[in-house]
Write a protein that holds these residues in place. Structure first.
Motif, PDB file in Angstrom:
ATOM      1  N   LEU A  34     -46.682  15.558  21.586  1.00  0.00           N
ATOM      2  CA  LEU A  34     -47.533  16.716  21.315  1.00  0.00           C
ATOM      3  C   LEU A  34     -48.955  16.548  21.828  1.00  0.00           C
ATOM      4  CD1 LEU A  34     -46.426  17.901  17.766  1.00  0.00           C
ATOM      5  CD2 LEU A  34     -45.991  18.981  19.948  1.00  0.00           C
ATOM      6  N   GLY A  35     -49.316  15.329  22.226  1.00  0.00           N
ATOM      7  CA  GLY A  35     -50.626  15.097  22.829  1.00  0.00           C
ATOM      8  C   GLY A  35     -51.783  15.531  21.958  1.00  0.00           C
ATOM      9  N   VAL A  36     -52.783  16.153  22.596  1.00  0.00           N
ATOM     10  CA  VAL A  36     -54.003  16.509  21.869  1.00  0.00           C
ATOM     11  C   VAL A  36     -53.771  17.585  20.811  1.00  0.00           C
ATOM     12  CG1 VAL A  36     -55.801  15.809  23.469  1.00  0.00           C
ATOM     13  CG2 VAL A  36     -54.588  17.933  23.855  1.00  0.00           C
ATOM     14  N   PHE A  37     -52.600  18.195  20.811  1.00  0.00           N
ATOM     15  CA  PHE A  37     -52.290  19.201  19.803  1.00  0.00           C
ATOM     16  C   PHE A  37     -52.441  18.616  18.400  1.00  0.00           C
ATOM     17  CE2 PHE A  37     -49.201  21.817  17.369  1.00  0.00           C
ATOM     18  CZ  PHE A  37     -49.867  23.024  17.499  1.00  0.00           C
ATOM     19  N   TRP A  38     -52.250  17.311  18.293  1.00  0.00           N
ATOM     20  CA  TRP A  38     -52.404  16.645  16.989  1.00  0.00           C
ATOM     21  C   TRP A  38     -53.814  16.824  16.427  1.00  0.00           C
ATOM     22  CZ3 TRP A  38     -48.595  15.570  14.061  1.00  0.00           C
ATOM     23  CH2 TRP A  38     -47.355  15.184  14.607  1.00  0.00           C
TER      24      TRP A  38
ATOM     25  N   TYR B 108     -52.985   8.963  22.826  1.00  0.00           N
ATOM     26  CA  TYR B 108     -52.129  10.111  23.117  1.00  0.00           C
ATOM     27  C   TYR B 108     -51.047   9.889  24.152  1.00  0.00           C
ATOM     28  CZ  TYR B 108     -55.045  12.784  20.126  1.00  0.00           C
ATOM     29  OH  TYR B 108     -55.673  13.242  19.021  1.00  0.00           O
ATOM     30  N   ARG B 109     -51.120   8.746  24.844  1.00  0.00           N
ATOM     31  CA  ARG B 109     -50.211   8.567  25.977  1.00  0.00           C
ATOM     32  C   ARG B 109     -48.740   8.694  25.561  1.00  0.00           C
ATOM     33  NH1 ARG B 109     -52.048   5.291  30.812  1.00  0.00           N
ATOM     34  NH2 ARG B 109     -52.958   7.327  31.080  1.00  0.00           N
TER      35      ARG B 109
ATOM     36  N   GLN C 213     -61.644  20.469  17.923  1.00  0.00           N
ATOM     37  CA  GLN C 213     -61.663  21.148  16.620  1.00  0.00           C
ATOM     38  C   GLN C 213     -62.809  22.143  16.516  1.00  0.00           C
ATOM     39  OE1 GLN C 213     -61.410  18.310  13.437  1.00  0.00           O
ATOM     40  NE2 GLN C 213     -59.547  17.401  14.243  1.00  0.00           N
ATOM     41  N   ILE C 214     -63.929  21.838  17.179  1.00  0.00           N
ATOM     42  CA  ILE C 214     -65.049  22.784  17.160  1.00  0.00           C
ATOM     43  C   ILE C 214     -64.644  24.082  17.864  1.00  0.00           C
ATOM     44  CG2 ILE C 214     -67.356  23.230  18.082  1.00  0.00           C
ATOM     45  CD1 ILE C 214     -68.060  20.329  17.507  1.00  0.00           C
ATOM     46  N   VAL C 215     -63.921  23.925  18.967  1.00  0.00           N
ATOM     47  CA  VAL C 215     -63.442  25.121  19.673  1.00  0.00           C
ATOM     48  C   VAL C 215     -62.572  25.959  18.729  1.00  0.00           C
ATOM     49  CG1 VAL C 215     -61.987  25.954  21.568  1.00  0.00           C
ATOM     50  CG2 VAL C 215     -63.577  24.071  21.953  1.00  0.00           C
ATOM     51  N   LEU C 216     -61.671  25.286  17.987  1.00  0.00           N
ATOM     52  CA  LEU C 216     -60.823  25.979  17.016  1.00  0.00           C
ATOM     53  C   LEU C 216     -61.681  26.708  15.983  1.00  0.00           C
ATOM     54  CD1 LEU C 216     -57.964  26.339  15.584  1.00  0.00           C
ATOM     55  CD2 LEU C 216     -58.600  24.301  14.279  1.00  0.00           C
TER      56      LEU C 216
END
Lengths: 258, 246
Positions: free
Chosen positions: A30-34, A25-26, A118-121
């Motif tokens: 968009l970072g972790v949004f991916w 992600y560095r 993704q689990i949070v989503l």
């Protein structure tokens, strides 16, 4: 051959996981949004196809399909990345006597960070669709842990084989494409012919999806009449032990073949 | 006490002639002998005692690096027995576990854990490592912005501060500028003087003579001479000088 490495396993594992995650992600704006984008897009596309193009009777289809997409997405990403992890870290394997098992396992575990997001989503969407929290949510950590164990087993086997036969990575890729159709992601188990249902329940990935749906979507115990969780625990343990056995048989010649 | 012992050790590699097809693997599985296999080491015997510093010399391809990879247990021998007692630190290829997208600080941590440091040791030694490398100003920059010399400095600093019982050095003494090289060599002498075992591969004769008391000469995978560094070096250099007229 006993390893000369007697360092700190947990510290090493933590560093390898963090390394994988940071590297991925560095350099992304968009970072972790991916992590969220992929399942959301597929959810949108599948919802369009199965409610507008070929309408079916499953209510709240987006939630239904996301219960399948989240575990499937983790499974494919972890399995594919894990399979190439030994060959991709050849420099490390050939130069530092670290315990070899730790490399593929760290790759799988670093993917669990995305899984967590993704689990949070998935849980937010569950609540958004008016499905409340129920007592069966206590099963969730166990189900996810079993999936991680299952993937670790697979990855140990395929990453070791990939050193000798680099075709392994393409076999894994193809297997994932096939599994997308053979796992009940966008259809229910009810429409699967009776004689195949047991096969589905013994497939850990399918069992996990079915279990998740029972908990989040239907609000019932994941076990059902078939003892689904026991079957999942059984196949995951067998896969892990078999993967470890294959890996430790093959690891001695990594140096010669890398 | 014997810390490194080789008994009738051989190491064979497959010759990778082009692509390896399924047929080759099936032959391996069925145990067919490989006529193309190449012996990097043939029937090597020696024992090294605690506190000895030993040089390994020989022409390119003589089996020196293979010998070191057997000592570090990275590769198993094809035949014979390798016995090692003690914690080995290998300066085989500096920066093997480094990643260009991680910063110097993150790479130190990662490399330390790969080399077997615990969390506490890594934390305690962090300052020592950075001080030794003299890279304070760049430590939070990604490694890909480092020059080659800076990268080697960092890698050397991590490896040499591990406090090993057996130190293995494979032609990595040419690190950085003259001043830093001197510092590295001083550090290696310091480790030797603490009574640690050293196994060193290098082509720099004078350095080997002052660092090591004993030398092993490998030629085409065979141990042709084992004795005091001075004598072995003389024999080796004499042979090399006469080689063209042979």
């Amino acid at each position: 051959m006993t390893s000369l490495w007697n360092g700190d396993y947990l510290f090493l594992l933590e560093n390898l996981i963090v390394k994988d995650f940071k590297i991925r992600y560095r350099n992304m704006s968009l970072g972790v949004f991916w992590s969220l984008l992929n399942p959301l897009i597929l959810m949108g596309v599948l919802t369009f196809v199965f409610t507008k193009v070929m309408p079916n009777a499953v209510p709240n289809f987006p939630l239904f399909v996301l219960c399948g997409l989240v575990p499937f997405n983790f499974f494919t990403v972890a399995w594919n990345n894990g399979t190439i992890s030994i060959a991709n870290n050849a420099g490390l394997i050939k130069r530092i006597p670290v315990p070899r098992e730790i490399v593929p396992i760290a790759t799988v575990l670093s993917t669990t960070i995305h899984l967590g997001i993704q689990i949070v989503l998935l849980l937010i969407l569950t609540l958004a669709f008016g499905r409340g929290i129920n007592v069966h949510w206590f099963w969730l950590p166990l189900l996810w842990a079993l999936e991680v164990m299952f993937v670790c087993g697979l990855v140990l086997a395929t990453s070791a084989l990939d050193v000798y036969l680099r075709d392994m990575r393409y076999i894994v890729e193809s297997a994932c494409t096939v599994l997308f159709w053979l796992v009940p992601i966008f259809y229910t188990l009810d429409i699967v012919p009776r004689e195949y249902v047991t096969v589905y329940e013994f497939n850990p990935l399918a069992a996990l999806i079915l279990g998740l749906r029972r908990i989040l979507y239907e609000g019932v115990s994941p076990n059902g009449d078939a003892g689904l969780v026991y079957k999942l625990a059984f196949t995951s343990t067998v896969t892990f032990v078999a993967g470890l056995a294959i890996f430790s048989r093959l690891k001695h010649k990594f140096f010669d073949y890398l | 006490m014997t810390v490194i012992e080789f008994k009738n050790v051989s190491k064979a590699f497959h010759r990778a002639v082009g692509q390896r097809l399924l047929r080759h693997y099936l032959e391996d599985l069925l145990g067919k002998s490989d006529p193309d296999s190449f012996h990097a080491l043939k029937n090597v015997n020696f024992a090294i005692n605690d506190g000895e510093s030993v040089a390994v010399i020989g022409a390119n391809g003589a089996g020196k690096s293979t010998l070191l990879s057997l000592v570090t247990r990275l590769a198993p021998p094809s035949a014979g027995q390798v016995t090692i007692n003690g914690r080995v630190a290998a300066l085989l290829e500096l920066g093997a576990g480094f990643h260009p997208d991680l910063t110097g600080r993150e790479n130190i941590r990662l490399n330390a854990s790969l080399l077997g440091f615990s969390r506490k040791q890594a934390g305690d030694l962090y300052e020592t490592i950075v001080d030794f490398s003299e890279l304070h100003d760049f430590i939070d920059e990604p490694l890909r912005t480092y020059s080659n010399g800076m990268m080697l400095r960092l890698a050397f600093s991590v490896a040499v501060n591990l406090d090993p019982e057996i130190l293995i050095i494979d032609e990595v003494l040419a690190v950085g500028d003259q001043q830093f090289q001197t510092k590295c060599i001083d550090k290696i002498f310091e480790i030797r003087n603490q009574g640690k075992t050293i196994l060193c591969v290098s082509h720099v004769g004078p350095l080997l003579e002052s660092l090591c008391t004993r030398a092993l000469w490998l030629d085409h995978g065979q141990l042709v001479m084992d004795g005091p560094t001075h004598e072995v070096l003389q024999a080796y250099e004499g042979r090399t000088l006469h080689a063209p007229s042979e």
